[in-house]
Design an enzyme around this catalytic site. Structure first.
Site, mmCIF file in Angstrom:
data_model
loop_
_atom_site.group_PDB
_atom_site.id
_atom_site.type_symbol
_atom_site.label_atom_id
_atom_site.label_comp_id
_atom_site.label_asym_id
_atom_site.label_seq_id
_atom_site.Cartn_x
_atom_site.Cartn_y
_atom_site.Cartn_z
ATOM 1 N N CYS A 44 15.843 13.928 -85.443
ATOM 2 C CA CYS A 44 15.734 13.376 -86.794
ATOM 3 C C CYS A 44 14.323 12.827 -86.950
ATOM 4 C CB CYS A 44 16.748 12.260 -87.003
ATOM 5 S SG CYS A 44 18.423 12.720 -86.554
ATOM 6 N N ARG A 89 12.012 20.722 -94.325
ATOM 7 C CA ARG A 89 13.179 21.444 -94.809
ATOM 8 C C ARG A 89 14.310 21.233 -93.816
ATOM 9 N NH1 ARG A 89 14.826 27.170 -94.926
ATOM 10 N NH2 ARG A 89 13.042 27.798 -93.711
ATOM 11 N N TRP A 113 19.485 14.565 -89.036
ATOM 12 C CA TRP A 113 20.070 15.861 -88.688
ATOM 13 C C TRP A 113 21.325 15.522 -87.911
ATOM 14 C CZ3 TRP A 113 19.350 20.837 -89.875
ATOM 15 C CH2 TRP A 113 20.010 21.784 -89.096
ATOM 16 N N ASN A 135 16.949 7.937 -83.447
ATOM 17 C CA ASN A 135 16.965 9.363 -83.079
ATOM 18 C C ASN A 135 17.582 9.478 -81.703
ATOM 19 O OD1 ASN A 135 15.622 10.106 -85.321
ATOM 20 N ND2 ASN A 135 13.718 10.694 -84.292
ATOM 21 N N GLY A 136 18.232 10.607 -81.422
ATOM 22 C CA GLY A 136 18.788 10.832 -80.091
ATOM 23 C C GLY A 136 20.287 10.619 -80.074
ATOM 24 N N GLU A 193 16.926 40.519 -76.760
ATOM 25 C CA GLU A 193 16.377 39.424 -77.559
ATOM 26 C C GLU A 193 14.848 39.486 -77.590
ATOM 27 O OE1 GLU A 193 17.318 37.505 -79.688
ATOM 28 O OE2 GLU A 193 15.891 35.861 -79.747
ATOM 29 N N LYS A 213 12.856 39.741 -81.119
ATOM 30 C CA LYS A 213 11.845 38.747 -81.516
ATOM 31 C C LYS A 213 10.514 39.447 -81.769
ATOM 32 C CE LYS A 213 13.629 36.190 -81.967
ATOM 33 N NZ LYS A 213 14.759 35.407 -82.335
ATOM 34 N N GLU A 260 10.552 41.620 -85.000
ATOM 35 C CA GLU A 260 10.767 40.775 -86.171
ATOM 36 C C GLU A 260 9.477 40.137 -86.664
ATOM 37 O OE1 GLU A 260 13.426 37.690 -84.953
ATOM 38 O OE2 GLU A 260 13.826 37.033 -86.995
ATOM 39 N N HIS A 294 18.156 57.827 -69.665
ATOM 40 C CA HIS A 294 19.143 58.709 -70.285
ATOM 41 C C HIS A 294 18.690 59.160 -71.673
ATOM 42 C CE1 HIS A 294 21.953 58.254 -67.005
ATOM 43 N NE2 HIS A 294 21.763 56.945 -67.054
ATOM 44 N N LYS A 324 16.181 33.150 -93.366
ATOM 45 C CA LYS A 324 16.690 32.313 -92.271
ATOM 46 C C LYS A 324 18.215 32.353 -92.223
ATOM 47 C CE LYS A 324 16.223 29.461 -88.848
ATOM 48 N NZ LYS A 324 15.846 30.114 -87.584
HETATM 49 C C1 F6R Z 1 16.452 36.495 -85.384
HETATM 50 C C2 F6R Z 1 17.409 35.709 -86.159
HETATM 51 C C3 F6R Z 1 18.619 36.388 -86.674
HETATM 52 C C4 F6R Z 1 19.836 35.444 -86.639
HETATM 53 C C5 F6R Z 1 21.037 36.076 -87.343
HETATM 54 C C6 F6R Z 1 22.259 35.188 -87.250
HETATM 55 O O1 F6R Z 1 15.403 35.710 -84.940
HETATM 56 O O2 F6R Z 1 17.215 34.551 -86.382
HETATM 57 O O3 F6R Z 1 18.892 37.544 -85.978
HETATM 58 O O4 F6R Z 1 20.132 35.152 -85.300
HETATM 59 O O5 F6R Z 1 20.738 36.307 -88.693
HETATM 60 O O6 F6R Z 1 22.026 33.941 -87.827
HETATM 61 P P1 F6R Z 1 22.956 32.719 -87.513
HETATM 62 O O7 F6R Z 1 22.772 32.340 -86.089
HETATM 63 O O8 F6R Z 1 22.521 31.639 -88.463
HETATM 64 O O9 F6R Z 1 24.362 33.153 -87.765
#
Ligand code: F6R
Length: 621
Positions: free
Chosen positions: A2, A27, A94, A120-121, A494, A498, A501, A517, A616
């Site tokens: 927070c 945000r 948060w 916080n914490g 992953e 990343k 993306e 394969h 997001k």
């Molecule tokens: C990649 C990413 C997305 C989310 C996916 C699920 O960096 O952020 O692949 O992981 O859209 O989102 P949540 O976890 O919010 O359900």
């Protein structure tokens, strides 16, 4: 995770606090509040609900205003009459205990209104403290762990202690991680303490500031004093006295920071993503706080106390969360519980028989439409559902029978980083807690000890990583392949996700044995292969053979390794991992891959925090 601000001086405390909260809010926080005192006056009311539905206590003493939702809700609420005074504290929350409501927002007061506190914490022993306070006749207004603090302070004041003694006595009873700031009615000073949660002082021309992050007071001063764990401080308008845990005065150096005000929300980092990668040690500590009992090898997750040991587990998730779910499923299976991870979008349209499976939705935001649809499909077939999420009060948390929070704090960068790490650790804790054969054993104690060490090891990787140099060496190639076997397979997936993306370059993740394969046809000297190889077991040795296969086709190899399988011999570059328990090595490898993706994207000038076409939170199926 927070945000905390505090101010004492000649200025208008409300203006200074709101400015600080604006810098911290960027945000994603779920509530905000301030408490302002004029430094004199009488003991005021007890925090009743005001006409607008928010909580306030106005009087000659401390004026507390707080609102659920974005900071603008608080600003709107005080537009017609802002608290006046020269000393005050503020907070953006948060949630970790209790939903984001007006009452759960900070600052918190006790019963007399003589003291207000922001925190916080996580206070790990708050239940025991609260029980004792309730037994002593005190009543609580919120669901938070924080509220015990003003009650403890008031208790000490009632016993005749002065404010500093009362504050220190209260803090000495707390276990866990905290940054705490308190304001007392009629006292021209702030009282603050830190343990495992950041807290800094700002030395201004017309007053002193205290905050969880430097940007909160950067508008007023660049002169900073960093506090250490175990220290408490009395902050006045013209000076501050810092004491260590024994009460001895500590001399502190004043440092000048030269941060760009533009970057304030990023705490000096160029991007939120990089900031969040570096927040992983803190996020992990917060995730683990109060949940692990290493001595008897058990995990405390009161959130799932009512959940019986499942016979089968289905995990449903998307994207990065799906990769965390793959890790979670493997951990359940290792503990003897049949488990499978499903892409939520597939599960929703072709729901397999759920029988008496526990269906776990893994979702950072708790709002992903595909994951919610999968959970609803499971529920409609009679399954018990559990959300593993970062957002208290999110749709997933509300709709599921139970919820476990990963406590990663707000994640602003679209690319998930610290939430992936915290998801994996939360799922690991869940396995230890729910899968009967996992708990209490020697092996379990070792895994829990490894989790305890994980934040420090992630820090070591962050401090020593050669990812920037690797990125520089391989930027602008035709394509990138990420390979890993067993526990490193989700890491390869992953790493590739990343990478593509945020760099917009073509990348694919594979089980190491699968490349030959078909995809091997694409491997050339222009396609670097990033191989994750940990340990020296059969899986590691086979992956080394796969590395030799791509090396023979001329592909440059980047080995992400702890060095035990000898893969470095066949690699052009190595990203080293520290010596660690096998269960945490994949997460350390993932940290290296996050950094590689970041540095390549940065080198290419990509829009790292907001990659094109992506959001997001994906709220459509
Ligand atoms: C990649 C990413 C997305 C989310 C996916 C699920 O960096 O952020 O692949 O992981 O859209 O989102 P949540 O976890 O919010 O359900």
């Amino acid at each position: 995770m927070c945000g905390i601000v505090g101010y004492v001086g000649d200025g208008d405390a409300t203006r200074v606090l709101l400015s600080g909260l604006n810098q911290l809010e960027y945000r994603g926080y779920d509530s905000a509040g301030i408490a302002v005192s004029d430094g004199g006056g009488e003991i005021c009311g007890d925090g009743g609900v005001d006409a607008n539905g928010g909580v306030s206590s106005d009087g000659a003493g401390i004026d507390v205003r707080k609102r659920a939702g974005e900071l603008e809700n608080l600003e709107a609420a005080i537009e017609s009459g802002a608290p006046t005074g020269s000393v005050g504290i503020g907070h953006t929350r948060w949630s970790t205990h209790g939903p984001p409501t007006d009452r759960n927002a900070h600052p918190h007061t006790g019963e007399t209104g003589a003291v207000a506190v922001v925190h916080n914490g996580i206070i790990e022993n708050y239940r025991a403290l609260k029980e004792a306070l309730v037994d002593a006749g005190r009543t609580f207004e919120s669901d938070t762990d924080t509220e015990v603090v003003p009650h403890l302070i008031e208790q000490a004041l009632a016993d005749g202690a002065d404010p500093e003694t009362a504050f220190r006595r209260a803090v000495s009873q707390l276990e866990g991680s905290y940054a705490i700031v308190a304001v007392f009615e009629g006292v021209d000073a702030l009282f603050a303490a830190r343990n495992d949660s950041p807290l800094v002082l700002g030395v201004g021309d017309d007053g002193y500031h205290v905050a969880s992050d430097v940007p909160a007071f950067l508008e007023f001063t660049e002169r900073v004093v960093y506090l250490e764990d175990g220290e408490t401080v009395v902050v006045r308008g013209d000076g501050a006295t810092v004491r260590d845990g024994d009460g001895d005065v500590v001399e502190k150096a004043v440092t000048t920071v030269d941060w760009d005000v533009e970057d304030t929300g990023k705490s000096g980092y160029d991007h939120y993503m990089l900031k969040e990668i570096h927040e992983q040690p803190t996020a992990l500590r917060q995730c683990l706080s109060g949940r692990v009992n290493e001595l008897d090898g058990t995990v405390e997750l009161p959130e799932v106390d009512g959940v019986p040991a499942p016979s089968t587990v289905h995990l449903v998730a998307c994207g990065t969360s799906y990769h965390a779910a793959l890790v979670g499923a493997a951990r359940f299976r290792e503990a003897g519980t049949p488990a499978q991870a499903f892409l939520a979008s597939e599960y929703a349209v072709r729901t397999p028989p759920v029988g008496d499976a526990l269906v776990i939705g893994v979702t950072q935001s708790g709002e992903t439409a595909d994951t919610l649809a999968a959970l609803r499909a499971a529920r409609s077939r009679g399954a018990r559902t559990l959300a593993v999420t970062n957002v208290v009060g999110s749709s997933a948390a509300r709709e599921c029978d139970d919820a476990v929070y990963i406590r990663a704090g707000p994640e602003i960068g679209v690319a998930a980083t610290k939430t992936f790490t915290s998801q994996v650790v939360s799922l690991s804790l869940l396995v230890e807690r729910l899968a009967g054969s996992a708990t209490g054993s020697e092996a379990s104690r070792e895994r829990l000890a490894a989790l305890r060490d994980l934040p420090g090891l992630v820090q070591q990787v962050l401090d020593e990583s050669a990812a920037a140099a690797v990125a520089e060496a391989y930027v602008g190639r035709d394509g990138y392949f990420f390979i890993g076997r067993g526990p490193n397979h989700p890491v390869a997936l992953e790493g590739a996700l990343k990478f593509k993306e945020i760099t917009y370059e073509h990348a694919e993740g594979f089980a190491a044995g699968e490349l030959k394969h078909g995809t091997l046809a694409l491997v050339t000297e222009r396609t670097p292969v990033i191989a994750v190889v940990t340990g020296d077991d059969a899986a590691a040795r086979k992956t080394v053979s796969n590395v030799k296969e791509v090396e023979a086709r001329g592909a440059p190899v980047i080995a992400v390794t702890d060095g035990r399988a000898g893969v470095a011999e066949y690699a052009d570059h190595t990203l080293a991992l520290p010596d660690a328990h096998p269960s945490v090595l994949p997460l350390l490898a993932n940290t290296q891959l996050q950094l590689v993706a970041y540095h390549v994207a940065n080198r290419l000038g990509r829009s790292i925090d907001k990659p094109r076409n992506l959001a997001k939170s994906v709220t459509v199926e």
